[in-house]
Design a protein around this motif. Structure first.
Motif, mmCIF file in Angstrom:
data_model
loop_
_atom_site.group_PDB
_atom_site.id
_atom_site.type_symbol
_atom_site.label_atom_id
_atom_site.label_comp_id
_atom_site.label_asym_id
_atom_site.label_seq_id
_atom_site.Cartn_x
_atom_site.Cartn_y
_atom_site.Cartn_z
ATOM 1 N N HIS A 1 0.864 -1.180 0.000
ATOM 2 C CA HIS A 1 0.000 0.000 0.000
ATOM 3 C C HIS A 1 0.901 1.231 0.000
ATOM 4 O O HIS A 1 1.833 1.317 0.797
ATOM 5 C CB HIS A 1 -0.914 0.001 1.230
ATOM 6 C CG HIS A 1 -1.595 1.319 1.455
ATOM 7 N ND1 HIS A 1 -2.403 1.897 0.496
ATOM 8 C CD2 HIS A 1 -1.580 2.179 2.501
ATOM 9 C CE1 HIS A 1 -2.849 3.057 0.967
ATOM 10 N NE2 HIS A 1 -2.368 3.258 2.174
ATOM 11 N N VAL B 1 -6.960 3.231 -7.813
ATOM 12 C CA VAL B 1 -7.268 2.253 -6.769
ATOM 13 C C VAL B 1 -6.623 0.893 -7.048
ATOM 14 O O VAL B 1 -6.285 0.153 -6.118
ATOM 15 C CB VAL B 1 -8.804 2.153 -6.575
ATOM 16 C CG1 VAL B 1 -9.447 1.290 -7.661
ATOM 17 C CG2 VAL B 1 -9.152 1.675 -5.178
ATOM 18 N N GLU B 2 -6.401 0.583 -8.327
ATOM 19 C CA GLU B 2 -5.773 -0.700 -8.686
ATOM 20 C C GLU B 2 -4.351 -0.807 -8.140
ATOM 21 O O GLU B 2 -3.787 -1.888 -8.057
ATOM 22 C CB GLU B 2 -5.699 -0.873 -10.217
ATOM 23 C CG GLU B 2 -7.021 -0.992 -10.924
ATOM 24 C CD GLU B 2 -7.760 0.335 -11.040
ATOM 25 O OE1 GLU B 2 -7.106 1.401 -11.030
ATOM 26 O OE2 GLU B 2 -9.008 0.314 -11.115
ATOM 27 N N ASP C 1 -3.483 0.551 -5.148
ATOM 28 C CA ASP C 1 -3.551 0.947 -3.735
ATOM 29 C C ASP C 1 -3.201 -0.191 -2.769
ATOM 30 O O ASP C 1 -3.061 0.031 -1.565
ATOM 31 C CB ASP C 1 -4.951 1.491 -3.431
ATOM 32 C CG ASP C 1 -5.001 2.270 -2.136
ATOM 33 O OD1 ASP C 1 -4.106 3.117 -1.920
ATOM 34 O OD2 ASP C 1 -5.919 2.026 -1.328
ATOM 35 N N SER D 1 -8.158 -3.785 -4.685
ATOM 36 C CA SER D 1 -7.161 -3.284 -5.632
ATOM 37 C C SER D 1 -6.590 -4.430 -6.460
ATOM 38 O O SER D 1 -6.324 -4.278 -7.641
ATOM 39 C CB SER D 1 -5.993 -2.634 -4.887
ATOM 40 O OG SER D 1 -6.438 -1.632 -4.007
#
Ligand code: C2O
Ligand code: CU
Length: 437
Positions: free
Chosen positions: A73, A81-82, A84, A90
Motif C-alpha cells: 500500500h 485504486v488498482e 492501492d 485493488s
C-alpha cells in the motif's frame, strides 16, 4: 544513519524502476543486537528509501519471498485504486513466490511511505515498511542538511533476537495497540547523527510504528514544521514538542545549538493516547545529535515558504458521521465504525466531485489515528491549513475533516492506523462512483 537506496533500472530521468523483494532477514538493530526473522524489503530495515520527483513515474516489481502473502500500500499517494494495495479491492494478495508490478505517476511532492496491507499489524510490526520521498524541483534552497527519518519500534527479545508474537498479550494488548520495546530510527536503536553547530537540519519524518505515537523533544531547541502528510503547510509553524501519530509525516527544520563536541539527545516523550500510554513510562533517548568540531556557522534566513491551499468549506459538503467504538461481548475483541466491524460494514457511497464532511467521534478511551486512503483531507479548524491523510482523534473527542473526491472511482479504505485496531475491525470503505444522471 542513512537509509539503503535502490538501483534505478530505467535510464529515463523521469522514471524510477526497481525490484523490491520482500523477505525475512537478520538485522542488527543495535550494537550486538541481531533481530532474527525480520520482515524486510531487500533485506533492509526499514526498506530502501525511494527517491523521485513530482511527476515521475514509479515502477516497482514486488517479489514476495516471505512465508506469508503480502501487498504494498502506497500510503498517502493519490494514485488509481488498482495500485492501492488493498486485497479484494485493488488486487489479489501476492502469494509467497509470486510477483506483482506497481506502476503510477507521482502526483504530489512530500514524504510518503509504503507498507503491506495483508495482516498489517503483524507484517508492519515485523519490520515491513519503507519511505518514499517525492521532491518538488521548484522548491527554493533551504540551505539545510537533509535527512529522512523513519521512526518505528520492534518487539524483540534483545537477548535472543527473537521477535515477539503479534498476538502477545491477547485482547488487552489489541485494545491498547502493541508497541515494540526497542525504539528505532532508520532501523537502529539510538543512532548518532553528526551535525554542525548552526547548520540547519531538515528532517522529513514518518511514523511507521504499528501503534506507538512519537512525541519528540530536543531540549533547548524548537522544531519549525514546514510540512505534513501532503507536502508543505500553508505556512511554517513552531513547536516545542512534535507529535507524529502512526502513519503521519512531518517535515521540520531544526538548527542545532551548543558547543562543538557536545552531544544532544532527541527524546521520545510519552504522549497521552489513553490508559497505559503515560502511566509509569519514562522519557527515552531516541537519537543523538553529535555536534562536530567544525566552527559554528549561521544559516542564512529562510526563503518564504508560504503555500496557497484553497480551504474546503463545510457548506454544500455532505455530512458523514463516523463513530469509532467497540462492539459485542465475549469472544475476541471487536472494534467498529458506526457499530459495524469492517467485515460487516456497508461501504459509504461517494461521488466524484463531491466534498464530504467526515465527523469522526471517538467513543473509546483510547486515541485513534484516522487514515483515509487515496485522498488528502483538511482538518476543520486547523491553522495553518494542511493537507493530511492521517489525523489523531483523541480519546473521547471529535475531529472533523473535509475531503473532495477527484476522478478515481473505486473502493477506498479508511481505518485506524493503530494496526491492531484496524485488524480488530476499525476499518471501512468509501465506494467512489460517477454521479448518476
Ligand atoms: Cu498506511 Cu491502510 O494504511
Ligand atoms: Cu485505533
Amino acid at each position: 544513519m542513512a537509509l539503503a537506496e535502490v538501483l534505478d533500472l530505467d535510464p529515463n530521468p523521469y522514471v524510477l524502476e526497481l525490484n523490491l523483494t520482500a523477505r525475512t532477514s537478520t538485522v542488527e538493530v543495535g550494537p550486538g543486537v541481531f533481530a532474527r526473522g525480520v520482515f524486510t524489503y531487500d533485506g533492509a530495515l526499514p526498506g530502501p528509501l525511494l527517491r523521485a520527483k513530482r511527476g515521475d513515474r514509479l515502477i516497482v516489481h514486488l517479489h514476495n519471498e516471505l512465508p506469508w502473502p503480502t501487498t504494498i500500500h502506497w500510503h498517502g499517494l493519490r494514485i488509481p485504486v488498482e495500485m492501492d494495495g488493498v486485497p479484494g479491492h485493488s488486487q489479489p494478495e501476492v502469494e509467497p513466490g509470486q510477483s506483482f508490478t506497481y506502476h503510477f505517476v507521482l502526483p504530489d511532492a512530500g514524504l510518503f511511505w509504503y507498507h503491506p496491507h495483508v495482516r498489517s499489524a503483524a507484517e508492519v510490526g515485523f519490520g515491513l515498511y519503507g519511505a518514499l520521498l517525492v521532491e518538488d524541483p521548484t522548491e527554493p534552497d533551504l540551505s539545510a542538511d537533509e535527512l529522512v527519518l523513519v521512526l518505528s519500534d520492534l518487539a524483540v527479545d534483545v537477548e535472543t533476537g527473537e521477535l515477539f508474537s503479534p498476538e502477545s498479550g491477547g485482547d488487552l494488548a489489541t485494545l491498547f495497540g502493541r508497541e515494540g520495546n526497542v525504539l528505532l530510527v532508520n532501523g537502529r536503536s539510538r543512532p548518532v547523527l553528526h551535525a554542525r553547530v548552526g547548520r540547519r537540519q531538515r528532517w522529513r519524518i514518518v511514523n511507521a510504528a504499528k501503534s506507538r505515537y512519537f512525541q519528540l523533544e530536543l531540549p533547548g531547541h524548537t522544531f519549525t514544521q514546514l510540512g505534513a502528510d501532503g507536502g508543505l503547510l500553508a505556512r511554517p509553524v513552531e513547536h516545542e514538542r512534535l507529535v507524529i501519530v502512526p502513519g503521519a509525516r512531518a517535515d521540520v527544520l531544526v538548527t542545532p545549538r551548543g558547543t562543538p563536541g557536545e552531544t544532544l539527545a532527541l527524546r521520545w516523550v510519552p504522549y497521552d493516547r489513553g490508559f497505559g500510554s503515560v502511566e509509569f513510562r519514562e522519557i527515552e533517548d531516541l537519537m543523538y545529535v553529535a555536534l562536530d568540531e567544525r566552527v559554528p556557522v549561521e544559516s542564512p534566513p529562510l526563503p518564504p515558504l508560504e503555500r496557497e491551499i484553497e480551504p474546503l468549506s463545510t457548506e454544500r459538503a455532505t455530512p458523514i458521521e463516523l463513530r469509532l467504538g467497540q462492539v459485542g461481548s465475549g469472544g475476541t475483541l471487536t472494534l467498529s465504525i458506526n457499530e459495524q466491524p469492517s467485515w460487516d460494514a456497508d461501504p459509504i457511497p461517494a461521488f466524484i466531485g463531491e466534498t464530504q464532511h467526515l465527523r469522526i467521534t471517538n467513543e473509546l478511551s483510547w486515541a485513534h489515528p484516522f487514515h483515509l486512503h487515496g485522498f488528502f483531507f483538511q482538518v476543520v479548524g486547523e491553522e495553518p491549513l494542511a493537507w493530511r491523510d492521517t489525523v489523531d482523534v483523541p480519546l473521547l473527542a471529535k475531529v472533523e475533516v473535509l475531503v473532495r473526491y477527484d476522478d478515481r472511482p473505486g473502493m477506498w479504505m479508511f481505518h485506524c492506523h493503530i494496526l491492531d485496531h484496524a485488524d480488530a475491525g476499525m476499518m471501512g470503505m468509501i465506494a467512489l462512483e460517477h454521479e448518476p444522471h
